[in-house]
Design an enzyme around this catalytic site. Structure first.
Site: not given
Ligand code: XLS
Ligand code: NI
Ligand code: NI
Length: 417
Positions: A64, A67, A220, A223, A248, A259, A261, A291
């Protein structure tokens, strides 16, 4: 395998996430990072990031805009590191969800100035992605959704989102950015309902606003499960529309409704994912983008290696198993047989659009009853996936031989022999 998997490390989790959770501060030990937003610290992070990715041997990374801020200094440094290591940018994106200005969303904010701010931010993030020769650009609608419909004009917000994406397409053409645009579906979190809720909703939105030819989906796993779907379901929906772009790669904990992750370490998951991707003919611009973040309890720098290697190995094995299942051919054969009534006769006529209700009525009245006949054989097929998978040992010509082959068969029926 390298061509198929196209692994990518994410900047946000791996180099910015301190592993906090809603009940506690970050636990991550990152000796190279002093926690400040200084240029020096950001540059050190870039050095560590590229050293890490080089050691892992991954070909891509993703970030991003926020980031890697502050931008200017980082752009030069990142460019230099990309040159030296050959590691490429899979995609860039803009963080349109963390700053308080985006409290009501970005492109779907109730406030036009916020929309303008988001546009300026995306413009810049696209410039940076383009300058770093990124292979794609992702739009994830971080707060593009609502908490309550009482204060939301949904139609107007969706129109604004479409307008925003059209402007991004125009700008992309203007600067000559050839990378692929992706939308990343997610049903909820942070908002109660996100407009890009799942693959089907995204495709419908893109079609409705005439954006489908400009976008593919970045799917993802976590998700998908939050949306109440399996990852393979989401992949199949996207593939059917010719719109699967990238993944992802992570997984969620089905006991937790958010989430999480986590790094993907589930062989069934990666096998299913790779089965769908191989069927599609492989990823082109996209990649397998981790991700994912280590658990809060896995706070040592070494855990970053363990976590990524676990994910990479699980995908590598998933790819091998999926390839073996395809080579074995029984799954495909079963599917072909299951739909064979569509290949000839009345089935073929229906598929070609060469019949109507009247003819079908006459046809079935004459026949009397429709008999679905064959079993769905779910358990058999699940066992086929469960089978020895990578390796079958069989005794042929007196010697014990090992084959890369999937399935459960008596040795007398070992196909490679
Ligand atoms: C958050 C999303 C995000 C996107 C990029 O849940 O997965 O990380 O991938 O903005
Ligand atoms: Ni993501
Ligand atoms: Ni996510």
């Amino acid at each position: 395998m390298e061509d198929h998997l196209r692994f990518s490390v994410v900047y946000w989790h791996t180099f910015r996430n301190r592993l906090s959770d809603p009940f506690g501060v970050g636990t991550a030990i990152r000796p190279w990072d002093d926690g400040t937003e200084s240029v020096k610290n950001a540059q050190k992070r870039v050095c560590v990031a590229f050293e890490f990715m080089e050691k892992l041997g991954v070909p891509f990374y993703a970030f991003h805009d926020r980031d890697v801020a502050p931008e200017g200094a980082n752009l030069k440094e990142s460019n230099r590191k990309q040159e030296r290591t050959g590691i490429k940018l899979l995609w860039g994106t803009a963080c349109l969800f963390a700053h308080p200005r985006y409290v009501h969303g970005a492109a779907t904010s109730c406030n036009a100035d916020v929309f303008a701010y988001a546009a300026a931010q995306v413009k810049k993030a696209m410039d940076v992605t383009h300058a770093l020769r990124g292979e794609g650009y992702v739009f994830w609608g971080g707060r593009e959704g609502y908490y309550t419909l009482l204060n939301t004009d949904m139609k107007r917000e969706l129109d604004h989102l479409a307008r925003f994406l059209h402007m991004a397409v125009d700008y992309k053409k203007r600067i000559g950015f050839k990378g692929q645009f992706y939308i990343e579906p997610k049903p909820k979190e942070p908002t109660k309902h996100q407009y890009d809720s799942d693959a089907a909703a995204c495709l419908n939105f893109l079609r409705e606003y005439d954006l489908l030819k400009e976008f593919k989906l970045n799917l993802e796993t976590n998700h998908a499960t939050l949306a109440g779907h399996s990852m393979q379901h989401e992949l199949e929906v996207a593939i059917a529309a010719g719109a699967l772009g990238s993944i992802d790669a992570n997984m969620g904990d089905l006991f937790l409704g958010w989430d999480t992750d986590q790094f993907p370490t589930d062989l069934y998951l990666t096998t299913q994912v790779m089965l769908s991707i191989l069927k599609m003919g492989g990823l082109t611009t996209g990649g397998t983008n981790f991700d994912a973040k280590p658990r809060r309890e896995s706070f040592e720098p070494m855990d970053l290696f363990y976590a990524h290697i676990a994910g990479m190995d699980t995908f590598a094995r998933g790819l091998k198993i999926a390839a073996a299942i395809r080579k074995d051919g029984r799954l495909e054969e079963f599917l072909k047989e299951r739909y064979s009534s569509w290949d000839t006769g009345i089935g073929a006529k229906i598929e070609k659009g060469k019949t109507d209700f009247g003819e079908l009525e006459a046809y079935i009245t004459k026949k009397g009853e429709a008999n679905p006949n064959a079993s769905g054989r779910q358990e058999l097929l699940e066992a086929l996936i469960n089978g020895p998978g990578l390796i079958v040992k069989c005794r042929s010509a007196g010697a014990l031989k090992t084959h890369a082959f999937s399935g459960i068969v008596p040795r007398s029926r070992c196909p490679p022999c």
